[in-house]
Each structure stands twice: as structure tokens, then as C-alpha cells.
Design a protein around this motif. Sequence first.
Motif, PDB file in Angstrom:
ATOM      1  N   GLY A 273       0.843  -1.080   0.026  1.00 39.39           N
ATOM      2  CA  GLY A 273       0.008   0.116   0.023  1.00 39.39           C
ATOM      3  C   GLY A 273       0.866   1.190  -0.105  1.00 39.39           C
ATOM      4  O   GLY A 273       1.869   1.241   0.892  1.00 39.39           O
ATOM      5  N   ILE A 274       0.302   2.081  -0.907  1.00 39.14           N
ATOM      6  CA  ILE A 274       1.184   3.507  -0.630  1.00 39.14           C
ATOM      7  C   ILE A 274       0.584   4.371   0.041  1.00 39.14           C
ATOM      8  O   ILE A 274      -0.579   4.765  -0.073  1.00 39.14           O
ATOM      9  CB  ILE A 274       1.229   4.085  -2.341  1.00 39.14           C
ATOM     10  N   VAL A 275       1.251   4.954   1.127  1.00 42.16           N
ATOM     11  CA  VAL A 275       0.645   5.967   1.919  1.00 42.16           C
ATOM     12  C   VAL A 275       1.482   7.190   1.999  1.00 42.16           C
ATOM     13  O   VAL A 275       2.471   7.438   1.926  1.00 42.16           O
ATOM     14  CB  VAL A 275       1.079   5.236   3.287  1.00 42.16           C
ATOM     15  N   PRO A 276       0.560   8.174   2.107  1.00 42.18           N
ATOM     16  CA  PRO A 276       0.939   9.777   2.043  1.00 42.18           C
ATOM     17  C   PRO A 276       1.607   9.922   3.286  1.00 42.18           C
ATOM     18  O   PRO A 276       1.070   9.656   4.432  1.00 42.18           O
ATOM     19  CB  PRO A 276      -0.269  10.379   1.682  1.00 42.18           C
ATOM     20  N   VAL A 277       2.744  10.863   3.199  1.00 43.45           N
ATOM     21  CA  VAL A 277       3.172  11.254   4.516  1.00 43.45           C
ATOM     22  C   VAL A 277       2.531  12.415   4.942  1.00 43.45           C
ATOM     23  O   VAL A 277       2.578  13.366   4.197  1.00 43.45           O
ATOM     24  CB  VAL A 277       4.464  11.611   4.380  1.00 43.45           C
ATOM     25  N   PRO A 278       1.920  12.640   6.120  1.00 49.31           N
ATOM     26  CA  PRO A 278       1.123  13.847   6.590  1.00 49.31           C
ATOM     27  C   PRO A 278       2.258  14.851   6.680  1.00 49.31           C
ATOM     28  O   PRO A 278       3.132  14.890   7.225  1.00 49.31           O
ATOM     29  CB  PRO A 278       0.741  13.337   8.022  1.00 49.31           C
ATOM     30  N   ASP A 279       1.701  15.919   5.997  1.00 47.22           N
ATOM     31  CA  ASP A 279       2.574  17.196   5.915  1.00 47.22           C
ATOM     32  C   ASP A 279       1.702  18.433   5.535  1.00 47.22           C
ATOM     33  O   ASP A 279       1.327  18.441   4.361  1.00 47.22           O
ATOM     34  CB  ASP A 279       3.682  16.759   4.684  1.00 47.22           C
ATOM     35  N   GLU A 280       1.539  19.298   6.580  1.00 47.22           N
ATOM     36  CA  GLU A 280       0.641  20.524   6.360  1.00 47.22           C
ATOM     37  C   GLU A 280       1.242  21.278   5.354  1.00 47.22           C
ATOM     38  O   GLU A 280       0.303  22.369   4.778  1.00 47.22           O
ATOM     39  CB  GLU A 280       0.343  21.090   7.667  1.00 47.22           C
ATOM     40  N   ARG A 281       2.402  21.369   5.036  1.00 46.45           N
ATOM     41  CA  ARG A 281       3.167  22.415   4.284  1.00 46.45           C
ATOM     42  C   ARG A 281       2.582  22.446   2.919  1.00 46.45           C
ATOM     43  O   ARG A 281       2.645  23.462   2.413  1.00 46.45           O
ATOM     44  CB  ARG A 281       4.789  22.096   4.618  1.00 46.45           C
ATOM     45  N   ILE A 282       2.568  21.348   2.395  1.00 50.28           N
ATOM     46  CA  ILE A 282       2.171  21.277   0.915  1.00 50.28           C
ATOM     47  C   ILE A 282       1.088  21.868   0.891  1.00 50.28           C
ATOM     48  O   ILE A 282       0.568  22.326  -0.240  1.00 50.28           O
ATOM     49  CB  ILE A 282       2.394  19.681   0.374  1.00 50.28           C
ATOM     50  N   TRP A 283       0.013  21.487   1.663  1.00 51.10           N
ATOM     51  CA  TRP A 283      -1.573  21.931   1.455  1.00 51.10           C
ATOM     52  C   TRP A 283      -1.401  23.414   1.600  1.00 51.10           C
ATOM     53  O   TRP A 283      -2.227  24.376   0.953  1.00 51.10           O
ATOM     54  CB  TRP A 283      -2.335  21.392   2.440  1.00 51.10           C
TER      55      TRP A 283
END
Length: 329
Positions: free
Chosen positions: A42-52
Motif C-alpha cells: 500500500g502507498i501511504v501519503p506522509v502527513p505534511d501540512e506544508r504542501i497543502w
Amino acid sequence: MSLSIGIVGLPNVGKSTLFNALTKKSVPAENYPFCTIDPSVGIVPVPDERIWKLSEFSKSKKTIPAVIEFVDIAGLVAGASKGEGLGNKFLANIREVDAIAHVVRTFEDNSVIHVSNKVDPLQDIGVINLELVLSDMEIVSKRISNLNKDVKKGDKEAILENSILEKVMKVLEQGKIATEANLTEEEKFKIKSLNLLTFKPMIYVLNVSEASKNVDVKLPGISVKIDPVFESGFDDLIKKSYELLGLETFLTTGEDETRAWTIKKNSTAPVAGMAIHTDFKDKFIRAEVINWKDLLDSGSYVNARAKGLVRTEGKEYIVKDGDVIEFKI
């Protein structure tokens, strides 16, 4: 950059349940040993508020986070290194990942079978680690045997490799993992092709329960507590897994897309640029760099440049986590 974490542990400690929760991907999680025969990925996104925040800043059409690959590996049992419980297949699956997330059950629940009929986290850890050690011992022993002829001939490279392997074997024979051999980076590189299991970075995942009694346990190394009810625990696991692999993120942003790019820590700008395209290393001229928060606080690139916050960096620049970079080639 494709990097993967193998989720391992004894049967019925919560590996597949954790995998399902992490990836929202349906894999078997029934209450019996060996329900997972082939590893699921499974491919899991790394939580990162910066990109949003940057995506909103740039009014980007697409937002692409950094990701980690998690691999759900079927449960190991005592004797796996000798083939018990399809052990050879499972150990081979572990050998293919970059790091290990070792799931350890700490809760007592009679409705959930434990392969040893008791909950003893340290004993469970010992079982898994011993199987990894025994598997590595077999590989190191074979390699030493194969080198023997060249060592007798006086081949310098063979003698050097053999001396490194002897160090590792001494540690393994004591039931310890290979990392305790304290090899130099050069020595590790010399035997990298053996892909030893106990050289892989490991994080311990404590599977706790709010509804059941939990056993107190102190674990070696990095650990994180997980209760499948709470999403924050998953975020911690993903972030710590990212750190465990020695990774960091630089960012690009514009109208088309805002994207997080995964690189190894301490990468120079040309090497970091290879995450975007391999040509960037050889064609690199310079990079324009600004910290993500400085860019947001400035309100625009124009203001950031006027304040002198956008820097021009050359080939020797070491990229920092959170850098927003525009490469010039």
C-alpha cells in the motif's frame, strides 16, 4: 524514490489490521495464523501540512504529497529460518524492504488467539529477532565459505570482506543483531549486497487496546503506540517511518502543482534534483531556495525576493527539510 517498510510480527498481533487502517486497502485480517500468504503493498501519503498550505498559496491545480510504501508480510513463527510456517518465503519478503515495522501486541484478549497462548511482548520480540539473526547467520556463513578460496590465495578484497563478515558473525552467534557489530559506513557498503535482515532500520509498533488490559513493556530503539481507533497514532507511525529511513522533503510549488519530493538527508542540490529528473544532476546550474514558511509569510515570491529571502545556491548546497526549490538547468 521508492522506499518501503515491511510490517512484521507474530501471527495475530494486528499486522494486517494496521495495514488496512494505514492504507485503507482491504487485505485479509482474520483471526488465525497465516491468513496473509502473499505480501500486500500500500502507498501511504506522509502527513505534511506544508504542501497543502503552499498549494493554497500558489492556487495549484494538483497537490502531491510524499509517500511511503508499506508491505504487509505474513506472520513469522519460531523456526521460520528453517522453513516453519512458510518461513523462507516470508523472510525473503522482508529482505526486499528497506526498513521493518515490528508490530508487538501488548493487550490481553481471550477472543483473539495468541500463537504462544500468552501475551509477552519481550518474548515475542525475541522470537522474531532470533529468526532474523538465524537467517542472517546462514547467509554470512555461506558467503564466508565462498570467499575461502580467494582468501587462501591472498586476494586483498576477499580478505577485507572476510574480516568484516567475521565481525558480523561473531555478533550474530551471540544472538545479537548485525547493527551491534558497529561497522563503519565503508564496511557496511562492502557487504551491502548481502542485504542482511538485521542491518535494516527497525521501529517497534505497540498494538495497545483501550478496551482490554495492556502489558507494560519497555522496548529498545524507536517505538510508537498504535490503537486502530485513533488516526493520530497512524500519523506518528508514518512520520517516524519516514525518519527511520533517513529521509526528508523538499518542495516545489506553482500553478500547475505543489509537490513534496523525497530525498535522503544531507543530499546536495544536484542530487536532490534527481528526485524530479535524473538529468538534473548533470545539467544543474544553480538552485533558487527559500524556506516554505518564509515564502508563505512574505505573501508572494516578489515580496520574498525583495526581502532577500530567496537565495541562489550552487552545487555544494545541502538541501534542508522544508526548502522550496526552483532548479535552473
